[in-house]
Design an enzyme around this catalytic site. Structure first.
Site, short mmCIF file in Angstrom:
data_model
loop_
_atom_site.label_atom_id
_atom_site.label_comp_id
_atom_site.label_asym_id
_atom_site.label_seq_id
_atom_site.Cartn_x
_atom_site.Cartn_y
_atom_site.Cartn_z
N PRO A 67 0.85 -1.20 0.00
CA PRO A 67 0.00 0.00 0.00
C PRO A 67 0.88 1.24 0.00
O PRO A 67 1.81 1.35 0.79
CB PRO A 67 -0.79 -0.13 1.31
CG PRO A 67 0.05 -1.00 2.19
CD PRO A 67 0.77 -1.94 1.27
N GLN B 7 -6.40 -1.26 3.56
CA GLN B 7 -5.55 -0.97 4.71
C GLN B 7 -6.17 0.16 5.52
O GLN B 7 -6.43 1.24 4.99
CB GLN B 7 -4.13 -0.59 4.31
CG GLN B 7 -3.23 -0.43 5.54
CD GLN B 7 -1.83 0.00 5.23
OE1 GLN B 7 -1.62 1.14 4.85
NE2 GLN B 7 -0.87 -0.90 5.42
N CYS C 245 3.37 3.02 9.51
CA CYS C 245 3.62 4.36 8.97
C CYS C 245 4.27 5.24 10.03
O CYS C 245 3.75 5.36 11.15
CB CYS C 245 2.32 4.99 8.49
SG CYS C 245 2.55 6.64 7.76
N LYS D 44 0.38 -4.90 9.08
CA LYS D 44 1.63 -4.47 8.45
C LYS D 44 2.41 -3.65 9.46
O LYS D 44 1.89 -2.67 10.00
CB LYS D 44 1.38 -3.66 7.18
CG LYS D 44 2.66 -3.38 6.39
CD LYS D 44 2.36 -2.73 5.05
CE LYS D 44 3.61 -2.66 4.18
NZ LYS D 44 4.68 -1.83 4.77
N HIS E 268 7.87 -4.70 7.26
CA HIS E 268 8.89 -3.86 6.64
C HIS E 268 10.17 -4.05 7.45
O HIS E 268 10.20 -3.73 8.64
CB HIS E 268 8.44 -2.41 6.65
CG HIS E 268 9.33 -1.50 5.87
ND1 HIS E 268 8.84 -0.48 5.08
CD2 HIS E 268 10.68 -1.43 5.75
CE1 HIS E 268 9.85 0.16 4.51
NE2 HIS E 268 10.97 -0.39 4.91
N GLY F 7 10.34 -4.29 2.04
CA GLY F 7 11.38 -3.31 2.26
C GLY F 7 12.57 -3.46 1.34
O GLY F 7 13.29 -4.45 1.41
N GLY F 8 12.77 -2.48 0.45
CA GLY F 8 13.97 -2.42 -0.36
C GLY F 8 14.06 -3.39 -1.51
O GLY F 8 15.09 -3.43 -2.20
N GLY G 113 7.08 -2.52 -3.16
CA GLY G 113 6.35 -1.27 -3.17
C GLY G 113 6.80 -0.31 -4.25
O GLY G 113 6.36 -0.37 -5.40
N ARG G 114 7.73 0.58 -3.91
CA ARG G 114 8.10 1.68 -4.80
C ARG G 114 8.60 1.21 -6.16
O ARG G 114 8.36 1.86 -7.17
CB ARG G 114 9.17 2.55 -4.12
CG ARG G 114 8.70 3.17 -2.82
CD ARG G 114 7.69 4.28 -3.04
NE ARG G 114 6.89 4.50 -1.84
CZ ARG G 114 5.92 5.39 -1.73
NH1 ARG G 114 5.61 6.13 -2.78
NH2 ARG G 114 5.23 5.52 -0.62
#
Length: 351
Positions: A16, A69, A99, A138, A170, A211-212, A232-233
């Site tokens: 998300p 979420q 977050c 999460k 994460h 993560g990453g 994610g990104r």
């Protein structure tokens, strides 16, 4: 054996992401992968209960499996939001305990709740008592200096006892003071080893590593030590990396759409959204990275960026942008995917 969305394992998930994984992006990503779990942007309980509930919950049936979420710390409010989400057909309720933003901290949800595992357990319990779909969490490895493995394991132990069987972790701790959310995605060191250890110590819990991760190859290397991975990104920056996901991760070797075919399959959806008054740029912003690394990618991005926001912009903008990119061959010689069954998708209706 057939699997319903609610029984599918979280072998691959798309994280998300605020301002990224809206319903237009999720529909687009579903054209690339049939099986990866998709997540909404985080929606706070306050926004859902007191804002435009119908707009916030809207999604297209093609998005399944799709999870919502939620961000919040009041068990009763979360339970009511969960009830609304299940009524709309979401396959999973995910609670944001990761977050690190100051705004989220002031609202007493997100990563700061790692310091209150009993409250998180109460929230999970309230949701589990209300909804019939899985409730997942999460989270991060820890918060500030309170980031020992023992604290993480205790957090998971307490929350899992309340009915959460899936944790998306994460693999960084969160700094709640001094770092921005963007910095929190990059600066605290990644500790994949702690996520691996948690799965080893708690084999009965589904553990998804986040993560990453920047490629399917990198992500897949973790799948012999955890139950799933979340990207994610990199998916948002380079969405076509998902084209190979069903074969690589889920052993589903269906024909893969080329990039051009993906855009063409998206056109009926876009036409329907334009008819509803949605601005073209609200959709095309998610498509900018589709041709990343291929000839014509810059021309594609530039044309959409310069013209999609203009009043009255329609499908001709996308068609003109697509004409600037050489037509790509079928991936690895595979045949084109079948045309989508729906000619003009209709979004889910809030009932």
């Amino acid at each position: 054996m057939d699997q319903t969305p609610r029984s599918l394992p979280h072998r691959l998930c798309v994280a998300p992401m605020m301002e990224c994984t809206d319903r237009h992006d999720r529909y687009f990503l579903r054209l690339l992968t049939r099986h990866a779990w998709l997540y909404t942007e985080m929606i706070s309980t306050g926004a859902l209960l007191h804002g435009d509930t119908e707009r916030l919950l809207e999604f297209h049936p093609a998005e399944h499996p799709v999870a919502i979420q939620l961000g919040g710390s009041n068990p009763d409010e979360l339970a009511e939001c969960g009830r609304l989400a299940v009524r709309c057909g979401y396959d999973e309720i995910n609670l944001n305990i990761g977050c690190p933003s100051e705004r989220v901290k002031r609202g007493r949800f997100g990563a700061c709740l790692m310091l209150e595992p009993e409250l998180v357990a109460d929230c999970v319990r309230a949701l589990r008592d209300t909804v019939t779909v899985p409730v997942t969490v999460k989270t991060r490895l820890g918060v500030d200096e309170r980031d020992s493995y023992e604290r993480l394991a205790r957090f998971v132990e307490i929350v899992s006892a309340a009915g959460c069987r899936t944790f998306l972790i994460h693999a960084r701790k969160a700094w709640l003071a001094g770092l921005s959310p963007k910095q929190n995605r990059e600066l605290p060191p990644l500790r994949y080893d702690r996520v691996h250890r948690l799965k080893c110590d708690m084999p009965e819990i589904e553990i998804v590593l986040n993560g990453g991760l920047r490629s399917l190859e990198e992500a897949s290397r973790h799948l012999d030590q955890v139950d799933g991975v979340m990207i994610g990104r990199e998916v948002y920056r380079n969405p076509y990396l998902l084209a190979d996901a069903d074969a690589r991760v889920f052993a589903d070797h269906h024909p893969i759409r080329t990039r051009h075919e993906t855009v063409e399959a998206m056109l009926p959806y876009i036409e329907g959204e334009l008819d509803r008054g949605v601005l073209l740029s609200r959709i095309t912003r998610h498509l900018l990275g589709l041709f990343r690394g291929t000839p014509g990618a810059k021309a594609w991005r530039r044309h959409l960026s310069e013209r999609a926001w203009r009043a009255g912009a329609g499908l001709e903008v996308i068609e003109a942008a697509l004409a600037k990119v050489p037509r790509d061959p079928y991936p690895r010689g595979l045949q084109p995917a079948a045309a989508p069954e729906e000619t003009r998708p209709t979004p889910a209706v809030f009932a």
